[in-house]
Scaffold this motif. Structure first.
Motif, PDB file in Angstrom:
ATOM      1  N   VAL A 181     -52.303  66.726  -6.836  1.00  0.00           N
ATOM      2  CA  VAL A 181     -53.072  65.813  -7.942  1.00  0.00           C
ATOM      3  C   VAL A 181     -52.067  64.887  -8.538  1.00  0.00           C
ATOM      4  CG1 VAL A 181     -52.972  67.202  -9.602  1.00  0.00           C
ATOM      5  CG2 VAL A 181     -54.741  65.691  -9.611  1.00  0.00           C
ATOM      6  N   THR A 182     -50.715  65.164  -8.646  1.00  0.00           N
ATOM      7  CA  THR A 182     -49.640  64.357  -9.133  1.00  0.00           C
ATOM      8  C   THR A 182     -49.319  63.016  -8.327  1.00  0.00           C
ATOM      9  OG1 THR A 182     -47.707  65.399  -8.008  1.00  0.00           O
ATOM     10  CG2 THR A 182     -48.399  66.096 -10.305  1.00  0.00           C
ATOM     11  N   SER A 183     -50.085  62.931  -7.108  1.00  0.00           N
ATOM     12  CA  SER A 183     -49.833  61.726  -6.559  1.00  0.00           C
ATOM     13  C   SER A 183     -50.910  60.513  -7.084  1.00  0.00           C
ATOM     14  CB  SER A 183     -50.044  61.805  -5.074  1.00  0.00           C
ATOM     15  OG  SER A 183     -51.688  62.083  -4.645  1.00  0.00           O
ATOM     16  N   LEU A 184     -51.884  61.246  -7.682  1.00  0.00           N
ATOM     17  CA  LEU A 184     -53.020  60.285  -7.982  1.00  0.00           C
ATOM     18  C   LEU A 184     -52.555  59.842  -9.660  1.00  0.00           C
ATOM     19  CD1 LEU A 184     -55.884  59.301  -8.033  1.00  0.00           C
ATOM     20  CD2 LEU A 184     -56.660  61.485  -9.232  1.00  0.00           C
ATOM     21  N   ILE A 185     -51.430  60.355 -10.134  1.00  0.00           N
ATOM     22  CA  ILE A 185     -51.057  59.836 -11.440  1.00  0.00           C
ATOM     23  C   ILE A 185     -49.850  58.806 -10.986  1.00  0.00           C
ATOM     24  CG2 ILE A 185     -50.044  60.083 -13.557  1.00  0.00           C
ATOM     25  CD1 ILE A 185     -51.288  62.982 -13.371  1.00  0.00           C
ATOM     26  N   GLY A 186     -49.169  58.979  -9.687  1.00  0.00           N
ATOM     27  CA  GLY A 186     -48.351  57.958  -9.425  1.00  0.00           C
ATOM     28  C   GLY A 186     -46.936  58.617  -8.812  1.00  0.00           C
ATOM     29  N   LEU A 187     -46.681  59.956  -8.979  1.00  0.00           N
ATOM     30  CA  LEU A 187     -45.314  60.289  -8.316  1.00  0.00           C
ATOM     31  C   LEU A 187     -45.538  61.644  -7.896  1.00  0.00           C
ATOM     32  CD1 LEU A 187     -42.465  59.747  -7.966  1.00  0.00           C
ATOM     33  CD2 LEU A 187     -42.143  61.032 -10.138  1.00  0.00           C
ATOM     34  N   PRO A 188     -45.776  61.841  -6.301  1.00  0.00           N
ATOM     35  CA  PRO A 188     -46.456  63.155  -5.890  1.00  0.00           C
ATOM     36  C   PRO A 188     -45.039  64.063  -5.766  1.00  0.00           C
ATOM     37  CG  PRO A 188     -45.905  61.434  -4.238  1.00  0.00           C
ATOM     38  CD  PRO A 188     -45.630  60.597  -5.330  1.00  0.00           C
ATOM     39  N   LEU A 189     -45.500  65.039  -6.938  1.00  0.00           N
ATOM     40  CA  LEU A 189     -44.119  65.927  -6.874  1.00  0.00           C
ATOM     41  C   LEU A 189     -43.999  67.131  -5.990  1.00  0.00           C
ATOM     42  CD1 LEU A 189     -44.603  66.755 -10.686  1.00  0.00           C
ATOM     43  CD2 LEU A 189     -43.099  64.889  -9.867  1.00  0.00           C
ATOM     44  N   ILE A 190     -45.038  67.351  -5.181  1.00  0.00           N
ATOM     45  CA  ILE A 190     -44.975  68.388  -4.191  1.00  0.00           C
ATOM     46  C   ILE A 190     -43.884  67.633  -3.145  1.00  0.00           C
ATOM     47  CG2 ILE A 190     -45.935  69.704  -2.308  1.00  0.00           C
ATOM     48  CD1 ILE A 190     -48.127  70.070  -4.372  1.00  0.00           C
ATOM     49  N   ARG A 191     -44.399  66.639  -2.493  1.00  0.00           N
ATOM     50  CA  ARG A 191     -43.435  65.648  -1.696  1.00  0.00           C
ATOM     51  C   ARG A 191     -42.323  65.574  -2.076  1.00  0.00           C
ATOM     52  NH1 ARG A 191     -41.421  65.951   2.521  1.00  0.00           N
ATOM     53  NH2 ARG A 191     -41.291  64.183   4.063  1.00  0.00           N
ATOM     54  N   LEU A 192     -42.023  64.849  -3.299  1.00  0.00           N
ATOM     55  CA  LEU A 192     -40.577  64.605  -3.852  1.00  0.00           C
ATOM     56  C   LEU A 192     -39.733  65.898  -3.766  1.00  0.00           C
ATOM     57  CD1 LEU A 192     -38.787  62.785  -5.223  1.00  0.00           C
ATOM     58  CD2 LEU A 192     -39.857  63.164  -7.433  1.00  0.00           C
ATOM     59  N   THR A 193     -40.334  67.278  -4.486  1.00  0.00           N
ATOM     60  CA  THR A 193     -39.460  68.353  -4.149  1.00  0.00           C
ATOM     61  C   THR A 193     -39.065  68.373  -2.641  1.00  0.00           C
ATOM     62  OG1 THR A 193     -40.736  69.202  -5.972  1.00  0.00           O
ATOM     63  CG2 THR A 193     -39.760  70.563  -4.698  1.00  0.00           C
ATOM     64  N   ASP A 194     -39.838  68.419  -1.749  1.00  0.00           N
ATOM     65  CA  ASP A 194     -39.448  68.585  -0.368  1.00  0.00           C
ATOM     66  C   ASP A 194     -38.206  67.673  -0.154  1.00  0.00           C
ATOM     67  OD1 ASP A 194     -41.519  70.298   0.082  1.00  0.00           O
ATOM     68  OD2 ASP A 194     -42.866  68.727   0.795  1.00  0.00           O
ATOM     69  N   LEU A 195     -38.492  66.161  -0.611  1.00  0.00           N
ATOM     70  CA  LEU A 195     -37.464  65.188  -0.227  1.00  0.00           C
ATOM     71  C   LEU A 195     -35.800  65.653  -1.173  1.00  0.00           C
ATOM     72  CD1 LEU A 195     -39.274  61.994  -0.304  1.00  0.00           C
ATOM     73  CD2 LEU A 195     -38.681  63.386   1.695  1.00  0.00           C
ATOM     74  N   LEU A 196     -36.071  65.974  -2.397  1.00  0.00           N
ATOM     75  CA  LEU A 196     -35.008  66.420  -3.091  1.00  0.00           C
ATOM     76  C   LEU A 196     -34.119  67.678  -2.470  1.00  0.00           C
ATOM     77  CD1 LEU A 196     -36.445  65.695  -6.589  1.00  0.00           C
ATOM     78  CD2 LEU A 196     -34.583  64.367  -5.510  1.00  0.00           C
ATOM     79  N   LEU A 197     -34.998  68.478  -2.018  1.00  0.00           N
ATOM     80  CA  LEU A 197     -34.401  69.727  -1.291  1.00  0.00           C
ATOM     81  C   LEU A 197     -33.544  69.384  -0.217  1.00  0.00           C
ATOM     82  CD1 LEU A 197     -37.445  72.540  -2.059  1.00  0.00           C
ATOM     83  CD2 LEU A 197     -35.179  72.369  -3.058  1.00  0.00           C
ATOM     84  N   SER A 198     -34.352  68.478   0.705  1.00  0.00           N
ATOM     85  CA  SER A 198     -33.586  68.059   1.821  1.00  0.00           C
ATOM     86  C   SER A 198     -32.143  67.470   1.464  1.00  0.00           C
ATOM     87  CB  SER A 198     -34.390  67.335   2.542  1.00  0.00           C
ATOM     88  OG  SER A 198     -34.559  65.937   2.284  1.00  0.00           O
ATOM     89  N   GLU A 199     -32.136  67.115   0.400  1.00  0.00           N
ATOM     90  CA  GLU A 199     -30.734  66.404  -0.101  1.00  0.00           C
ATOM     91  C   GLU A 199     -29.786  67.175  -0.675  1.00  0.00           C
ATOM     92  OE1 GLU A 199     -29.320  63.516   0.455  1.00  0.00           O
ATOM     93  OE2 GLU A 199     -30.803  62.350   1.391  1.00  0.00           O
ATOM     94  N   GLY A 200     -30.158  68.422  -0.886  1.00  0.00           N
ATOM     95  CA  GLY A 200     -29.199  69.436  -1.296  1.00  0.00           C
ATOM     96  C   GLY A 200     -29.562  69.865  -2.888  1.00  0.00           C
ATOM     97  N   MET A 201     -30.573  68.957  -3.375  1.00  0.00           N
ATOM     98  CA  MET A 201     -30.875  69.277  -4.766  1.00  0.00           C
ATOM     99  C   MET A 201     -31.175  70.684  -5.165  1.00  0.00           C
ATOM    100  SD  MET A 201     -31.106  67.568  -7.789  1.00  0.00           S
ATOM    101  CE  MET A 201     -31.218  65.861  -7.319  1.00  0.00           C
ATOM    102  N   ILE A 202     -30.838  71.106  -6.119  1.00  0.00           N
ATOM    103  CA  ILE A 202     -31.135  72.642  -6.690  1.00  0.00           C
ATOM    104  C   ILE A 202     -32.232  72.335  -7.714  1.00  0.00           C
ATOM    105  CG2 ILE A 202     -30.455  74.573  -7.809  1.00  0.00           C
ATOM    106  CD1 ILE A 202     -27.559  74.268  -6.396  1.00  0.00           C
ATOM    107  N   ILE A 203     -33.533  73.012  -7.369  1.00  0.00           N
ATOM    108  CA  ILE A 203     -34.592  72.645  -8.588  1.00  0.00           C
ATOM    109  C   ILE A 203     -34.820  74.024  -9.094  1.00  0.00           C
ATOM    110  CG2 ILE A 203     -36.963  72.100  -8.637  1.00  0.00           C
ATOM    111  CD1 ILE A 203     -36.360  70.153  -6.437  1.00  0.00           C
ATOM    112  N   PRO A 204     -35.004  74.142 -10.289  1.00  0.00           N
ATOM    113  CA  PRO A 204     -35.203  75.194 -10.731  1.00  0.00           C
ATOM    114  C   PRO A 204     -36.532  76.198 -10.336  1.00  0.00           C
ATOM    115  CG  PRO A 204     -34.633  73.759 -12.712  1.00  0.00           C
ATOM    116  CD  PRO A 204     -34.981  72.974 -11.290  1.00  0.00           C
TER     117      PRO A 204
END
Length: 192
Positions: free
Chosen positions: A169-192
């Motif tokens: 549903v966050t994609s409807l607001i303009g930034l899909p957080l689920i998919r963004l989390t996937d992309l950030l994790l693939s770059e080695g980002m540590i997400i709480p």
């Protein structure tokens, strides 16, 4: 870890990204958002998301840059931000008792490696049958003139829908957080 930059001036996207509890800066990219002739909504959203990220790359070396852009389509017609009451009224009148698909393009550019991951997250809204009075009251109350599709799902816009369909549903607001989390994790980002 590389610092994070949101390539957007949108307060909606900043609020969404803040939910991940990551430190980030933001800057507004200056790009031409005009659709190319015969460009479909999906391609437009992805192209603009990547263009936003790449536009800031020279000024932000050694960063992870998030670009995002959203298009909405009613059939083959691309719906932009209405910017005026009259255009918003027309968009919502046309969407009454129909479905509008929102396509949110997402890009994550690693300016150190040059790798840019790009994706598009769809979300469909099925509108109720709306009367002219309902549309006018909604537009006067919420004034969603800077929103593609002429509504704010995080506000009273939810009352315009019969149902919604999508994975994030966050994609409807303009930034899909689920998919963004996937992309950030693939770059080695540590997400709480």
């Amino acid at each position: 870890m590389l610092p994070l930059l949101l390539a957007s001036s949108s307060p909606y996207r900043r609020e969404l990204l803040a939910r991940l509890k990551l430190n980030f800066k933001y800057a507004s990219p200056n790009i031409d958002e005009t659709p190319h002739p015969s460009e479909n909504a999906r391609h437009l959203a992805m192209r603009l998301a990547e263009a936003k990220a790449r536009a800031l790359a020279p000024a932000y070396p050694n960063h992870l840059i998030i670009g995002s852009d959203q298009t909405a389509s009613l059939g083959d017609q691309i719906l932009g931000k209405p910017m005026t009451f009259d255009r918003a009224f027309k968009q919502l009148s046309n969407a009454s008792d129909k479905s509008v698909t929102f396509l949110t393009g997402l890009a994550l550019l690693n300016t150190q490696s040059g790798v840019c991951q790009v994706d598009c997250v769809p979300f469909t809204v099925h509108f109720r049958e709306l009367t002219s009075g309902q549309i006018k009251r909604y537009l006067q109350a919420e004034q969603p003139f800077d929103c593609a599709g002429s509504f704010k799902v995080e506000g009273m816009g939810i009352t315009l829908f019969r149902s919604t369909e999508g994975e994030d549903v966050t994609s409807l607001i303009g930034l899909p957080l689920i998919r963004l989390t996937d992309l950030l994790l693939s770059e080695g980002m540590i997400i709480p």
